[in-house]
Design an enzyme around this catalytic site. Structure first.
Site, PDB file in Angstrom:
ATOM      1  N   THR A  40      34.617  39.762  39.971  1.00  0.00           N
ATOM      2  CA  THR A  40      34.657  38.688  40.972  1.00  0.00           C
ATOM      3  C   THR A  40      36.009  38.657  41.688  1.00  0.00           C
ATOM      4  OG1 THR A  40      33.162  37.403  39.609  1.00  0.00           O
ATOM      5  CG2 THR A  40      34.369  36.184  41.276  1.00  0.00           C
ATOM      6  N   HIS A  43      36.070  41.257  44.309  1.00  0.00           N
ATOM      7  CA  HIS A  43      35.355  40.804  45.519  1.00  0.00           C
ATOM      8  C   HIS A  43      36.258  39.895  46.353  1.00  0.00           C
ATOM      9  CE1 HIS A  43      31.669  42.490  44.094  1.00  0.00           C
ATOM     10  NE2 HIS A  43      31.451  41.599  43.162  1.00  0.00           N
TER      11      HIS A  43
HETATM   12 ZN   LIG Z   1      34.670  37.095  35.257  1.00  0.00          ZN
END
Ligand SMILES: [Zn+2]
Ligand SMILES: [Zn+2]
Length: 345
Positions: A40, A43
């Site tokens: 994440t 990203h």
């Molecule tokens: Zn994570």
């Protein structure tokens, strides 16, 4: 305090000074000791579609971490200053149907640390007390910071009964390797790890995978047929989130087997459901996050058993100020876990 934030809708991040955050009545103020880089965070750093559609700027990101409690909100009774804690990323509302029935991790009004609210690539962070897990004294801050992703591997395997079973895990990033380690510890006949980089396959092998397959070099379905003598695997765990992989993953499954889907796909996926799921009577499980707190108890017990050493899955450490180097290395998808070590500030 020093902090790594995302403040522009472009690739990159900003290392800056922020005021120490003010906690609410139900929160802990914690001094971050170790924070791991997650997909994440990549990203967010890249500012791709996934990040742009979810995140309001500016954001202090980072959510896999372990820390020391330095201040306590006035409604919090079960923590004290000096407690060592790890963070659960899913912040539940506490009121909805899921929260009331032991499924807080899929709360219908769930917030995610470091995504919907400020995270922990910083010297201090706000941790809602409901998301704090007390670390056993024998568990280091580094390992504490990886209990969140380790928990996903534990949760994924908990949907199945790996003892005496043939297990295949697609994806040998940290969570894939954790899932493989849990399958081995649980008595799997053998564990096959699949990835496309030799670095990750080597790490999977080192951590106990019996067979590793490079999907760039071999036809995985053919290889699995050979390895299982045409039987197929009992348990498939899909962690790549790659649309081109998931159909092959279902093709490796034996009839009546279990498939656990964890990887996140960008948009709808095309799948031969009739042949690879329905006719096989496959048991399909979706897994997200960790069950609060069942998964954490199981994860802690596995670590404390001494039968599993998670340390080698952490392959790199960086100072927070070297974030560009760290995040670009993470982006290359050839490493294990990368940790930012935070000195006391
Ligand atoms: Zn994570
Ligand atoms: Zn809820």
């Amino acid at each position: 305090m020093k902090a790594l934030i995302k403040d522009k809708p472009l690739r990159g991040a900003t290392f800056t000074d922020l005021p120490t955050p003010q906690i609410g009545d139900n929160d802990l103020l914690v001094r971050v000791r170790a924070a791991a880089i997650c997909g994440t965070d990549i990203h967010i750093y890249q500012w791709n579609e996934y990040a742009a559609s979810r995140i309001k700027l500016p954001l202090l990101f980072g959510h896999e971490y372990a820390a020391e409690v330095v201040e306590i909100g006035k409604n919090v009774t079960n923590f004290k200053k000096g407690d060592r804690v790890a963070a659960e990323t899913h912040v539940p509302c506490g009121h909805c149907y899921q929260c009331a029935t032991g499924l807080q991790h899929i709360c219908e009004d769930m917030k995610i640390l470091g995504v919907h609210m400020d995270g922990a690539f910083s010297e201090y962070s706000i941790l809602p007390a409901v998301c704090a897990w007390k670390l056993d004294p024998s568990i280091s801050y580094d390992i504490g910071a990886t209990m969140e992703p380790f928990g996903i591997g534990v949760h994924a395997m908990s949907k199945t009964k790996p003892a005496g079973k043939k297990v295949i895990v697609f994806g040998c990033g940290p969570i894939g390797i954790y899932a493989q380690m849990v399958a081995k510890l649980s008595g799997a006949e053998y564990v096959v790890g699949v990835d496309i980089t030799k670095e990750r396959l080597n790490l999977a092998k080192k951590m106990g995978a019996d067979v590793v397959l490079n999907a760039k070099e071999v036809d995985v379905v053919d290889e699995v047929n050979k390895i299982t003598k045409g039987f197929g695997t009992d348990i498939v765990v899909e962690l790549t989130g790659n649309k081109a992989v998931v159909n092959d993953a279902t093709r490796t499954l034996r009839r009546g087997g279990d498939i656990v889907l964890v990887g996140l796909y960008a948009g709808p996926v095309e799948l031969d459901l009739v042949n690879n799921v329905i006719y096989k009577e496959a048991n399909v499980y979706g897994v997200t996050g960790r069950i609060m707190w069942d998964t954490w108890w199981a994860a802690q017990s596995m670590i404390l058993s001494g039968k599993m050493d998670l340390d080698p899955v952490i392959t790199h450490h960086f100072d927070l100020k070297d974030y560009d180097e760290a995040l670009q290395l993470a982006e290359s998808a050839i490493t294990g876990k990368i940790i930012f070590t935070m000195q006391s500030g």
